[in-house]
Each structure stands twice: as structure tokens, then as C-alpha cells.
Write a protein that holds these residues in place. Sequence first.
Motif, PDB file in Angstrom:
ATOM      1  N   GLN A  43      40.410  29.578  30.874  1.00 61.96           N
ATOM      2  CA  GLN A  43      39.292  30.381  31.352  1.00 61.96           C
ATOM      3  C   GLN A  43      39.137  30.193  32.944  1.00 61.96           C
ATOM      4  OE1 GLN A  43      35.162  28.997  29.430  1.00 61.96           O
ATOM      5  NE2 GLN A  43      35.749  29.923  27.975  1.00 61.96           N
ATOM      6  N   GLU A  79      42.669  32.280  33.987  1.00 59.66           N
ATOM      7  CA  GLU A  79      42.116  33.549  33.724  1.00 59.66           C
ATOM      8  C   GLU A  79      42.131  33.888  34.657  1.00 59.66           C
ATOM      9  OE1 GLU A  79      40.934  33.760  29.604  1.00 59.66           O
ATOM     10  OE2 GLU A  79      43.572  32.165  29.039  1.00 59.66           O
ATOM     11  N   ARG A  80      41.028  33.354  35.086  1.00 60.05           N
ATOM     12  CA  ARG A  80      40.184  34.103  35.678  1.00 60.05           C
ATOM     13  C   ARG A  80      40.497  34.202  36.967  1.00 60.05           C
ATOM     14  NH1 ARG A  80      35.498  30.303  35.141  1.00 60.05           N
ATOM     15  NH2 ARG A  80      35.167  30.859  32.939  1.00 60.05           N
ATOM     16  N   ASP A 128      43.184  34.248  37.987  1.00 60.55           N
ATOM     17  CA  ASP A 128      44.321  35.545  37.798  1.00 60.55           C
ATOM     18  C   ASP A 128      44.097  37.113  37.297  1.00 60.55           C
ATOM     19  OD1 ASP A 128      46.668  33.588  37.329  1.00 60.55           O
ATOM     20  OD2 ASP A 128      46.756  34.300  34.853  1.00 60.55           O
ATOM     21  N   LYS A 129      42.657  37.409  36.901  1.00 57.88           N
ATOM     22  CA  LYS A 129      42.319  38.560  36.672  1.00 57.88           C
ATOM     23  C   LYS A 129      41.679  38.750  38.077  1.00 57.88           C
ATOM     24  CE  LYS A 129      38.793  41.664  34.741  1.00 57.88           C
ATOM     25  NZ  LYS A 129      36.843  40.853  33.612  1.00 57.88           N
TER      26      LYS A 129
END
Length: 150
Positions: free
Chosen positions: A20, A23-24, A26-27
Amino acid sequence: MRNNLLLILLVFSITCSFAQSKERRDKIKSLKVAFLTERLELSAKEAQQFWPVYNDYENKRDALRKKERTQIRSKIRDAANLTEKEAANLLTQYLSFEEEEEELDKSFLKDISKVISAKKTLLLLRSEEEFKRQLIKQYRHNKGGGGGPR
């Protein structure tokens, strides 16, 4: 058996947390790229030259900060237990990291100003700060902080 199950659950939750977190990151990186591209109004040619220089700088800065966190910040938390000599050495290391970061910033500004105009370089500095402020504002909003002191 119960201990094995707890261990498996712990490893799974840590793994999910790291996923997570990645992912965070990368976002956030994607949002930052879009934000800076829009704010700087980069032409296709500018973007083609800008992003490799910018990404290289970001990678070097991240590596330097990670190194600082592991070598210095963790020890600063335990400053009360350090001898005066250890504290002096740690302070010298800290100042060295600060100088290294300043040199990295100077080098980046020289390099990037060869790719985009001086005006866009200044706009980049301002836009990065604006992005950080928006990110913090969004974080506080999502955490229910409302942005003000509690």
C-alpha cells in the motif's frame, strides 16, 4: 500452531502495508508529474529533456535522505544516551549531509536551467511547494484533521 498463524498474519499485514505504501508513493509521484507538467506548461521537447534530469535529481535526493535517516536521524532520537564525543561526531555528520544536500540542489538548479528557462525553473520551485501544501492539506482532510490545530 497459534504462534505460526500469528506470525503469518503479521508478515501478511506488513507485506500489505509495504505494498500500500508503494502504491501510495507511485500515485503521489504520478500526481506530481501531472501537476508539474501542467504548471510548467512544458512543451514536448522540454518534457523530453526535463523529466530525466528531474527524476535523476529526485532519486539522488531520496537516496541521500534515506541515508541520513538511517545514519543520523535514528541516532538523534537517542541523543540523551550519547556521549559528548558521539554527539559531536553525529553533529558533524549531520552538517555534512546538509552540505551534500545543498550541493545536490545547486547542481540540479544549474542542470535544469539548461533545459528550461530561468522563469520556468523558478516556477518549478514554487510549484513543488504548492504541490507539497496541497498534499498535506489533502492528508489532513483525509485524516479528519481539517487542517487546523487540535
